[in-house]
Design an enzyme around this catalytic site. Structure first.
Site, PDB file in Angstrom:
ATOM      1  N   CYS A   6    -128.152 -10.548 -68.254  1.00  0.00           N
ATOM      2  CA  CYS A   6    -128.339 -11.559 -67.392  1.00  0.00           C
ATOM      3  C   CYS A   6    -127.329 -12.982 -67.794  1.00  0.00           C
ATOM      4  O   CYS A   6    -127.152 -13.066 -68.808  1.00  0.00           O
ATOM      5  CB  CYS A   6    -129.554 -12.069 -67.270  1.00  0.00           C
ATOM      6  SG  CYS A   6    -130.120 -13.068 -68.859  1.00  0.00           S
ATOM      7  N   GLU A  13    -127.697 -13.499 -60.401  1.00  0.00           N
ATOM      8  CA  GLU A  13    -127.561 -12.166 -60.373  1.00  0.00           C
ATOM      9  C   GLU A  13    -128.975 -11.413 -60.289  1.00  0.00           C
ATOM     10  O   GLU A  13    -130.000 -11.686 -60.354  1.00  0.00           O
ATOM     11  CB  GLU A  13    -127.095 -11.695 -61.690  1.00  0.00           C
ATOM     12  CG  GLU A  13    -125.606 -12.571 -62.127  1.00  0.00           C
ATOM     13  CD  GLU A  13    -125.120 -12.464 -63.363  1.00  0.00           C
ATOM     14  OE1 GLU A  13    -124.396 -12.936 -63.712  1.00  0.00           O
ATOM     15  OE2 GLU A  13    -126.034 -11.874 -64.119  1.00  0.00           O
TER      16      GLU A  13
END
Length: 351
Positions: free
Chosen positions: A344, A108
């Protein structure tokens, strides 16, 4: 830019992606174009297109002869990452992208637009081997290191989005924006992928030059508690490198670079938010680093079904007050993207 400490063991080996221009330094680019039978000046030309104009498709490189564009594309510009999912919030000013690599691994990045700066938070690994129990990435385990080019593609994509798109709800931002901050605080432990992260820092646009590397970056230490007993549980690598060793290394970094170290502290309700821990944190940091430290207090962004939760605001304020009372700079990080799973590993965990 920020990276985190400490360096750890090698991850499991998986197939790395094909070679990309962004994996190569200047000499490597010259060798690569020579292999294709092209003159040396094409190496600089390709670098200018990729790093300067943010173009990753040779078919769009108008100063490259049409007859060699397909050859260059096949050899030096394989498609490494594609957006699998994208979500946004904050009136469009925060955008998170789930990337899928050629081997199916996912990771990501988050692009955040502020009135005074534009920041991209990027990943250095697919997953993470640190196994911190409060972190979605750590609980998912480590898949592999990212290549230098996979790291840089996240930066290039963010830069291109800021330049080309109307990004966010800030008036007068219909393109033309520039990326000002790059932080390695996405998925993974950056110093566990040291060589590729350092190569990416050297190659990323506007980055010129960790301690002896003479890189102009800020070191962020993921501490999360000042005592070894709890840190052994919260950050399992503490069983190998204790708090005192981490702070000694941080002091070395600060002394060599002259840059203030950022200490990251995810504040977790009833776990590490006690007043005595704030006092101990302030005392240890002041002794180890003096004025060359800043505590970045992070309200925990809990993952679905997790037992971990953010500390209440009164506890947060008292924690800040006590750290500051010890003579250590301390602020609470601006939180963005809770509604889009921006911490995250959260988007990847959702699939």
């Amino acid at each position: 830019m920020a990276v985190s400490l400490p360096l750890v063991f090698d991850p499991p080996r998986r197939g790395m992606p094909p070679r990309h221009l962004a994996d190569l330094d200047a000499d490597g680019r010259v060798s690569a174009v020579a292999e294709l039978g092209l003159p040396k000046f094409r190496a600089k030309q390709l670098a200018n297109q990729y790093y300067g104009r943010l173009i990753a498709d040779p078919q769009e490189m108008t100063d490259l002869p049409a007859a060699v564009r397909t050859q260059v594309a096949d050899a030096l510009f394989p498609e490494l990452i594609t957006p699998a999912r994208q979500v946004q919030c904050d009136a469009g000013e925060t955008r998170k992208t789930l990337w899928r690599a050629v081997d199916g691994t996912t990771f990501e990045s988050v692009l955040m637009r502020y009135p005074e700066r534009n920041t991209v938070c990027i990943s250095s690994q697919a997953g993470c081997g640190m196994a911190c129990p409060f972190c979605a990435t750590g609980q998912g385990g480590l898949q592999r290191n990212l290549s230098t080019a996979e790291i840089l593609e996240q930066v290039r994509a963010a830069s291109a989005a800021l330049r080309n798109e109307h990004f966010g709800g800030i008036a007068g931002t219909a393109g033309g924006g520039r990326l000002s901050n790059i932080v390695f605080m996405g998925m993974g432990e950056p110093l566990a992928n040291y060589n590729r992260v350092v190569a990416a820092v050297r190659l990323a646009p506007a980055i010129r030059k960790l301690a002896d590397e003479k890189l102009g970056v800020t070191l962020a230490v993921s501490l999360h508690t000042p005592d070894d007993e709890l840190r052994d549980t919260l950050v399992p690598v503490n069983n190998r490198w204790k708090v005192s060793e981490v702070l000694d290394a941080a002091r070395y970094y600060a002394d060599v670079t002259g840059r203030r170290v950022s200490v990251e502290y995810a504040l977790i309700r009833h776990i590490n938010d006690q007043p005595w821990r704030a006092d101990l944190l302030g005392k240890k940091l002041h002794k180890a680093l003096g004025s060359l430290v800043h505590v970045n207090l992070i309200p925990l962004n809990p993952t679905p079904g997790s037992k971990w939760d953010a500390s209440p605001k009164p506890a947060e304020r008292e924690f800040v007050r006590r750290v500051q009372a010890a003579g250590v700079s301390c602020t609470v990080r601006d939180t963005r993207g809770r509604e889009i799973a921006a911490a995250c590993g959260q988007l990847a965990a959702e699939g």
